[in-house]
Design an enzyme around this catalytic site. Sequence first.
Site, PDB file in Angstrom:
ATOM      1  CB  SER A   1      -0.851  -0.146   1.192  1.00 20.58           C
ATOM      2  OG  SER A   1      -0.131   0.279   2.332  1.00 20.58           O
ATOM      3  CG  ASP A   2       1.759   6.010  -1.081  1.00 20.29           C
ATOM      4  OD1 ASP A   2       2.589   5.850  -0.523  1.00 20.29           O
ATOM      5  OD2 ASP A   2       1.442   6.812  -2.162  1.00 20.29           O
ATOM      6  CD1 TRP A   3       2.011   7.495   5.492  1.00 23.68           C
ATOM      7  CD2 TRP A   3       4.047   6.574   5.347  1.00 23.68           C
ATOM      8  NE1 TRP A   3       2.731   7.718   7.004  1.00 23.68           N
ATOM      9  CE2 TRP A   3       4.116   7.100   6.822  1.00 23.68           C
ATOM     10  CE3 TRP A   3       5.121   5.920   5.085  1.00 23.68           C
ATOM     11  CZ2 TRP A   3       5.341   7.051   7.708  1.00 23.68           C
ATOM     12  CZ3 TRP A   3       6.219   5.731   5.933  1.00 23.68           C
ATOM     13  CH2 TRP A   3       6.185   6.378   7.078  1.00 23.68           C
ATOM     14  CD  GLU A   4      -0.194   5.877   8.360  1.00 23.02           C
ATOM     15  OE1 GLU A   4      -0.753   7.100   8.537  1.00 23.02           O
ATOM     16  OE2 GLU A   4       1.063   5.683   9.373  1.00 23.02           O
ATOM     17  CB  SER A   5      -3.345   4.070   0.758  1.00 26.11           C
ATOM     18  OG  SER A   5      -2.535   2.659   0.335  1.00 26.11           O
TER      19      SER A   5
END
Length: 705
Positions: free
Chosen positions: A255-259
Amino acid sequence: MDCARMDYEDQITEMLKNMTIFQKIGQLVQFGTFRELEKQLVKDGEIGSLLNFCGSTQVTEIQNWIMQSECPIPLLIGDDVIHGYKTGFPIPLAESCSFDLACMEETAAIAAREAACDGVNMIFAPMVDVARDPRWGRVAEGAGEDPWYGSQVAAARVRGFQRNDWDDKPHVTACPKHYVGYAASEGGRDYSYTEISERTLHETYLPPFRAAVEAGAGAVMSAFNDVSGDPASLSHHLLEDVLREELGFRGLVVSDWESVEQGVAHGVAADLREAVKKGLLAGVELDMNSGIYREQLPALLESGEITEEDLDRAVRRILRVKFSLGLFEQYESPESLGQQLHRHPEHVRTARQMARESIVLLENRKQLLPLSRELGSIVVIGPLADAPSHMLGCWQCKTDASHVVTLLQGVREAVSADTEIRYAKGCALPFDEDQSGDIESAVLAAQGSDLVLLALGEPCGFCGENNSRAFLDLPQPQDELLRRVCAVNPNVVLILMNGRPLTLTRERELVDTIVEAWYLGDESGHALADVLFGDYNPSGKLTISFPRSVGQVPIYYNQRNSGRPELIRYIDEEITPLYPFGYGLSYSRFVYEDLTLSATVLHPGETLRVQVTLRNDSERGGEEVVQMYLRDPAASVTRPVRELKGFEKVSLAPGERKTVVFEITEDMLAFPGADWKPVAEPGEFQVFVGGDSRCDNMASFRLEQ
Ligand code: BGC
């Protein structure tokens, strides 16, 4: 990277049998900090990956910890190596203007090699988002506005990052991002909603991902944005049906940062539990930084909403990548990471070559360039003329501003002993700590000099993540500095340093000579001096259109024709961009002649050859990026007015002629048809060959069944 190799499968099955639920969940967890909790997780063998953590000694140490834990599975160590690791290369948008795929592949390979020396084995790049809105700060990180060209660059960069031509360090996987459509954020506002039809998804945003997958990318990063209401990091449709089924991706999705967690803010999950359930079932195997897989999965497994089979599938995908990278062998007994190759002289030489090829000459109306080395005096002016850290662009990674050669230094080194070089900062950059610089003394210095090199543009903090702009002009008070300097000296070379297209209508009226330098990295000053003094004849071409004003955005060359092309207008602005895609000048003058086709009819399975003669009608040797565009003027759906489908960077001595040949096959005429499968429809096609996307050298042929 071959994540499809079956020889690990049995080993993975065996491992899964022996792992506890917590060890399995741990494999799906990636943290971006390294505090007590993460240390403990490593020692317990309950974490799969870290980012923002590197260094030969540190990585060896923690890989040792985990290999001695009850779950000895090496960690994936991720990092944002976007345009160089220790050696600073030009920002990706700049590099893309070189049209030199081999050199782009090489800078990626060097960056990966340097990162691997520090234990990094997963690189969060290339960014392959097709970007058509210069307000969006992340245009700097990609290859511009064209899906076909973006695909060539995506593949080259993946090949480079994954070249892995060493065996004394961990191998590296690339991680193309941000899947998908992230660049289409409304209003250029980072993270915002994206409205993307299935057609646009398939025509514009997917091709570079497909190319990256076909080049063997071992990982893909799922994006922050929602695509027409479907957040990319929780979308079963986008991750499973499209990425895995349609594009054939076999690696892992991070995932992108905490997406995944952001599914709650998006409003598609009532709470973290639902976000995790959706994220994992959609196909996000590795959750970046939030820790919510660790928190929520035990209960979801307990309730049966997530089955152990679901969990095993995700772990298997991660382990496949770890096996493909050879991490188990590498870290069987971690000792050291082999030879350190940071900033090897060969790397720095490549940085200079890449930087000079990235420069785009926008204007040279009075042939002020190239400069003589015998000028009596040159004054170098501007807040970016001697600003090393800004030259490193938006993702500075582990580069060091003390290695940067600025424009001022580069020019000082390049001129003869008889040339006097003066420097005046002129004004400060917004947000810089050092707010010194005054216009008056710059004007005074300009008055008495034979030539002014004026370095203006954006501070590097204006581009990159969450740095959207509503205006695309030079930050204040640079326009005043430019005006005042131009008023006292007719010989001004405007050198722009920026991470996005700027609106340069006023500047173009004031100055006859404009050089687009972007952010060129460590070798900025050398590369610029090479171009300014003619040791290198500029060959860069824009990969993104420069609008005349913000109101024209989005503006890109491969637009649709519409039903009333002759009527489309603005009341208060021209309809064309200031500088189109593919545009860039040289000190040579190139003439295109004799466009011919080998046939007027193409049948499936055949190859049609397009031939053009390129002549260097000047006294200077140079390189030209010859571009071939195609158009399908009558199809079952509307098609772009033209699409780049081939290019060749050709080098010509003074007066030399060369024949350039492109081959056209049926697949190059295809577009997404039924079920989004490529279809080439019989009928007329037009071919354009020339030096930019406006070229009008045209020939036509028919595709017949
Ligand atoms: C960015 C990604 C980056 C990640 C890790 C995110 O905020 O969108 O491009 O790879 O952080 O640093």
